[in-house]
Enzyme design. Structure first.
Site, PDB file in Angstrom:
ATOM      1  N   ALA A 266       2.803  -1.939   4.080  1.00  0.00           N
ATOM      2  CA  ALA A 266       2.353  -0.667   5.069  1.00  0.00           C
ATOM      3  C   ALA A 266       1.950  -1.308   6.392  1.00  0.00           C
ATOM      4  O   ALA A 266       1.230  -2.295   6.379  1.00  0.00           O
ATOM      5  CB  ALA A 266       1.374   0.166   4.462  1.00  0.00           C
TER       6      ALA A 266
ATOM      7  N   HIS B 227      -5.629  -8.904  -1.146  1.00  0.00           N
ATOM      8  CA  HIS B 227      -5.435  -9.485   0.225  1.00  0.00           C
ATOM      9  C   HIS B 227      -6.581 -10.164   0.452  1.00  0.00           C
ATOM     10  O   HIS B 227      -7.603 -10.460  -0.105  1.00  0.00           O
ATOM     11  CB  HIS B 227      -5.693  -8.039   0.990  1.00  0.00           C
ATOM     12  CG  HIS B 227      -4.730  -6.931   0.902  1.00  0.00           C
ATOM     13  ND1 HIS B 227      -4.715  -6.188  -0.278  1.00  0.00           N
ATOM     14  CD2 HIS B 227      -3.652  -6.759   1.746  1.00  0.00           C
ATOM     15  CE1 HIS B 227      -3.651  -5.512  -0.064  1.00  0.00           C
ATOM     16  NE2 HIS B 227      -2.927  -5.702   0.964  1.00  0.00           N
TER      17      HIS B 227
ATOM     18  N   HIS C  34      -7.040   4.971   6.276  1.00  0.00           N
ATOM     19  CA  HIS C  34      -6.407   4.365   4.915  1.00  0.00           C
ATOM     20  C   HIS C  34      -5.470   5.601   4.326  1.00  0.00           C
ATOM     21  O   HIS C  34      -4.436   5.383   3.788  1.00  0.00           O
ATOM     22  CB  HIS C  34      -7.312   3.791   3.934  1.00  0.00           C
ATOM     23  CG  HIS C  34      -6.466   3.149   2.726  1.00  0.00           C
ATOM     24  ND1 HIS C  34      -5.737   2.114   2.745  1.00  0.00           N
ATOM     25  CD2 HIS C  34      -6.827   3.203   1.387  1.00  0.00           C
ATOM     26  CE1 HIS C  34      -5.280   1.917   1.621  1.00  0.00           C
ATOM     27  NE2 HIS C  34      -5.996   2.445   0.898  1.00  0.00           N
TER      28      HIS C  34
ATOM     29  N   MET D  60      -1.846  -6.549   7.129  1.00  0.00           N
ATOM     30  CA  MET D  60      -2.924  -7.368   6.753  1.00  0.00           C
ATOM     31  C   MET D  60      -2.317  -8.146   5.400  1.00  0.00           C
ATOM     32  O   MET D  60      -3.059  -8.471   4.803  1.00  0.00           O
ATOM     33  CB  MET D  60      -3.878  -6.641   6.270  1.00  0.00           C
ATOM     34  CG  MET D  60      -4.595  -5.735   7.298  1.00  0.00           C
ATOM     35  SD  MET D  60      -5.851  -4.655   6.883  1.00  0.00           S
ATOM     36  CE  MET D  60      -6.058  -3.714   8.136  1.00  0.00           C
ATOM     37  N   SER D  61      -0.902  -8.253   5.321  1.00  0.00           N
ATOM     38  CA  SER D  61      -0.513  -8.907   4.172  1.00  0.00           C
ATOM     39  C   SER D  61       0.834  -9.629   4.308  1.00  0.00           C
ATOM     40  O   SER D  61       1.154 -10.072   5.578  1.00  0.00           O
ATOM     41  CB  SER D  61      -0.247  -8.152   2.986  1.00  0.00           C
ATOM     42  OG  SER D  61       0.879  -7.013   3.351  1.00  0.00           O
TER      43      SER D  61
ATOM     44  N   SER E  37       0.878  -1.281  -0.085  1.00  0.00           N
ATOM     45  CA  SER E  37      -0.115  -0.047   0.010  1.00  0.00           C
ATOM     46  C   SER E  37       0.819   1.160   0.026  1.00  0.00           C
ATOM     47  O   SER E  37       1.880   1.380   0.916  1.00  0.00           O
ATOM     48  CB  SER E  37      -0.799   0.067   1.216  1.00  0.00           C
ATOM     49  OG  SER E  37      -1.643  -1.253   1.337  1.00  0.00           O
TER      50      SER E  37
ATOM     51  N   HIS F 145      -3.799   0.419  -4.952  1.00  0.00           N
ATOM     52  CA  HIS F 145      -3.311  -0.729  -5.146  1.00  0.00           C
ATOM     53  C   HIS F 145      -3.468  -0.897  -6.779  1.00  0.00           C
ATOM     54  O   HIS F 145      -4.761  -1.250  -7.173  1.00  0.00           O
ATOM     55  CB  HIS F 145      -3.876  -1.759  -4.453  1.00  0.00           C
ATOM     56  CG  HIS F 145      -3.478  -2.058  -3.142  1.00  0.00           C
ATOM     57  ND1 HIS F 145      -2.752  -2.879  -2.376  1.00  0.00           N
ATOM     58  CD2 HIS F 145      -4.083  -1.288  -2.004  1.00  0.00           C
ATOM     59  CE1 HIS F 145      -2.786  -2.687  -1.137  1.00  0.00           C
ATOM     60  NE2 HIS F 145      -3.239  -1.616  -1.027  1.00  0.00           N
TER      61      HIS F 145
ATOM     62  N   ASN G 217       1.771   4.212  10.406  1.00  0.00           N
ATOM     63  CA  ASN G 217       1.018   5.090  11.553  1.00  0.00           C
ATOM     64  C   ASN G 217       1.477   4.435  12.920  1.00  0.00           C
ATOM     65  O   ASN G 217       1.899   3.114  12.848  1.00  0.00           O
ATOM     66  CB  ASN G 217      -0.540   4.881  11.217  1.00  0.00           C
ATOM     67  CG  ASN G 217      -0.724   3.159  11.022  1.00  0.00           C
ATOM     68  OD1 ASN G 217      -0.409   2.684  10.080  1.00  0.00           O
ATOM     69  ND2 ASN G 217      -1.508   2.739  11.965  1.00  0.00           N
TER      70      ASN G 217
ATOM     71  N   TYR H 175      -8.469  -9.907   2.939  1.00  0.00           N
ATOM     72  CA  TYR H 175      -9.852  -9.235   3.307  1.00  0.00           C
ATOM     73  C   TYR H 175     -10.518  -8.858   2.185  1.00  0.00           C
ATOM     74  O   TYR H 175     -11.756  -8.621   2.443  1.00  0.00           O
ATOM     75  CB  TYR H 175      -9.665  -7.941   4.250  1.00  0.00           C
ATOM     76  CG  TYR H 175      -8.945  -6.747   3.553  1.00  0.00           C
ATOM     77  CD1 TYR H 175      -9.101  -6.278   2.451  1.00  0.00           C
ATOM     78  CD2 TYR H 175      -7.310  -6.683   3.914  1.00  0.00           C
ATOM     79  CE1 TYR H 175      -8.550  -5.108   1.880  1.00  0.00           C
ATOM     80  CE2 TYR H 175      -6.606  -5.811   3.525  1.00  0.00           C
ATOM     81  CZ  TYR H 175      -6.974  -5.027   2.317  1.00  0.00           C
ATOM     82  OH  TYR H 175      -6.379  -3.989   1.937  1.00  0.00           O
ATOM     83  N   GLU H 176      -9.958  -9.029   0.960  1.00  0.00           N
ATOM     84  CA  GLU H 176     -11.036  -8.594  -0.276  1.00  0.00           C
ATOM     85  C   GLU H 176     -11.690  -9.910  -0.575  1.00  0.00           C
ATOM     86  O   GLU H 176     -12.864  -9.661  -1.650  1.00  0.00           O
ATOM     87  CB  GLU H 176      -9.872  -8.448  -1.558  1.00  0.00           C
ATOM     88  CG  GLU H 176      -9.278  -6.954  -1.307  1.00  0.00           C
ATOM     89  CD  GLU H 176      -8.235  -6.715  -2.256  1.00  0.00           C
ATOM     90  OE1 GLU H 176      -8.691  -6.365  -3.430  1.00  0.00           O
ATOM     91  OE2 GLU H 176      -7.181  -7.037  -2.126  1.00  0.00           O
TER      92      GLU H 176
HETATM   93  N1  HPA Z   1      -2.933  -2.058  11.166  1.00  0.00           N
HETATM   94  C1  HPA Z   1      -3.124  -2.988  10.324  1.00  0.00           C
HETATM   95  N2  HPA Z   1      -2.656  -2.821   8.994  1.00  0.00           N
HETATM   96  C2  HPA Z   1      -2.021  -1.717   8.776  1.00  0.00           C
HETATM   97  C3  HPA Z   1      -1.976  -0.740   9.681  1.00  0.00           C
HETATM   98  C4  HPA Z   1      -2.389  -0.903  11.009  1.00  0.00           C
HETATM   99  O1  HPA Z   1      -2.279  -0.056  11.670  1.00  0.00           O
HETATM  100  N3  HPA Z   1      -1.026   0.126   9.075  1.00  0.00           N
HETATM  101  C5  HPA Z   1      -1.147  -0.051   7.721  1.00  0.00           C
HETATM  102  N4  HPA Z   1      -1.368  -1.305   7.482  1.00  0.00           N
END
Ligand code: HPA
Length: 280
Positions: free
Chosen positions: A114, A84, A253, A215-216, A31, A62, A239, A86-87
Site C-alpha cells: 500500500a 516492517h 491507516h 514503508m516496505s 497492507s 497484517h 491515499n 518500523y515494528e
Molecule cells: N505514506 C507512507 N506509507 C504509506 C502511505 C503513505 O501515504 N500510504 C500507505 N502506506
C-alpha cells in the site's frame, strides 16, 4: 541478528511438511491486500509463529502467515502480511521470509504494498508497477545486505540497475491494458515510517522523482535480487499524499486498509493474467 543457511533450511522444512505443493512463484501481500491469499485453492496456511526464527506481525491488517496454494491452477506461496522495519525488526529479520522462500524453490517474486500517491496524476485505487526505487532506509545505514556476506547466496556488491524485471513489467502492462485496469509505472520511495510524511517531506519526495511512497518492499527486493530472483513489485495507491498544511485532511491507516478493498480484485486480475502469461 544474522542467520545461517541452516536457519533458512530449518524454516523451509517446517513449511514443506505442511503442503505437497512446490511453488516457484512467491507473493508478498501488503497492507489491506492479504485477501488475495484467501482466493487460493488447495490451500495450506502456516502462521509465522510455526516457522522457526520467523518474525511475527504486530500490525492490524497484517495477518502474518504463509499461504501455499494454487492461483488459477498454479502453485504459489504467499506471505499474507509482512513485518516492517518500523515494528522494531532489523532489515535481516524483515527479509527472513524471502530467504526461506528461496530455499523452498521460489525464483520469481511478486511483491505488493500500500502506498501514498506522490504523482498528482495518480488516483486512490490505482496500481503502480515499480520500475525503480529510492531507498532512504538503506541510505541511512539499514540495508539488509549489510554484515558478513554469504557468497553461496549472492554477491557482496549487488548491482541495482536491473532490479524490476523488464519482461514481467511488460507482461503485467499487457494484462492490465487487456483488462482495462490502470497500471502506472514509477519510482517508489521507501521510508521507515511509522509516521506518515509531513507536507514538506511530500514536496521534497516529489522533487526527488518519487511517484509513490511507502514503508516496505525495498528491503525484500534487495534480498530477492541478492539471490538472483526475478522480481516484480506493485503499489496499490491507497491515499493521495497531502502536500499542504492548509487542510483538514490527515492520512490514516483506516483509509489505507479501506482502499485495499478496491485494489484486491484489480491486483488479483493482473496477477492471474501474469501468471498465465509466464507459465506459457
Ligand atoms: N505514506 C507512507 N506509507 C504509506 C502511505 C503513505 O501515504 N500510504 C500507505 N502506506
Amino acid at each position: 541478528m544474522s542467520y545461517t543457511t541452516a536457519d533458512y533450511e530449518h524454516a523451509a522444512a517446517a513449511i514443506r511438511e505442511r503442503t505437497p505443493l512446490q511453488p516457484s512463484i512467491g507473493l508478498v501481500l501488503g497492507s489491506g491486500l492479504g485477501g488475495l491469499a484467501d482466493t487460493l485453492t488447495d490451500r495450506a496456511a502456516v502462521p509465522y509463529e510455526d516457522v522457526p526464527n520467523c518474525p511475527t506481525s504486530t500490525v492490524q491488517g497484517h495477518k502474518g502467515q504463509f499461504v501455499i496454494g494454487k492461483l488459477d491452477g498454479q502453485p504459489v506461496i504467499a506471505q499474507q502480511g509482512r513485518v516492517h522495519f518500523y515494528e522494531g525488526y532489523t532489515p535481516q529479520q524483515i527479509t527472513f521470509p524471502i530467504r526461506v522462500m528461496h530455499f523452498l524453490g521460489v525464483n520469481t517474486l511478486i511483491l505488493t504494498n500500500a502506498a501514498g500517491g506522490l504523482n498528482p496524476a495518480y488516483q486512490v485505487g490505482d496500481l503502480m508497477l515499480l520500475n525503480d526505487h529510492i531507498n532512504f532506509v538503506g541510505m541511512s545505514g539499514n540495508n539488509p545486505l549489510m554484515g558478513p556476506n554469504d557468497d553461496t547466496l549472492g554477491p557482496r556488491f549487488l548491482g541495482m540497475s536491473q532490479t524490476y524485471d523488464r519482461d514481467l513489467r511488460r507482461q503485467a502492462k499487457r494484462v492490465a491494458s487487456d483488462e482495462g485496469i490502470t497500471l502506472h509505472e514509477g519510482v517508489y520511495i521507501c521510508l521507515s515510517g511509522p509516521t506518515f510524511e509531513t507536507p514538506a517531506e511530500i514536496r521534497m519526495l516529489r522533487l526527488l522523482g518519487g511517484d509513490a511512497v511507502g514503508m516496505s518492499t525495498v528491503h525484500e527486493v534487495l534480498v530477492a535480487r541478492h539471490m538472483g530472483m526475478r522480481v516484480m513489485a506493485v503499489s496499490g495507491i491507497t491515499n493521495r499524499a497531502i502536500d499542504t498544511v492548509d487542510t483538514d485532511l490527515e492520512t490514516n491507516h483506516e483509509e489505507v486498509l479501506d482502499a485495499g478493498k478496491v485494489l484486491v480484485p484489480r491486483l488479483t486480475t493482473i496477477l492471474k493474467g501474469l501468471l498465465q502469461a509466464i507459465a506459457l
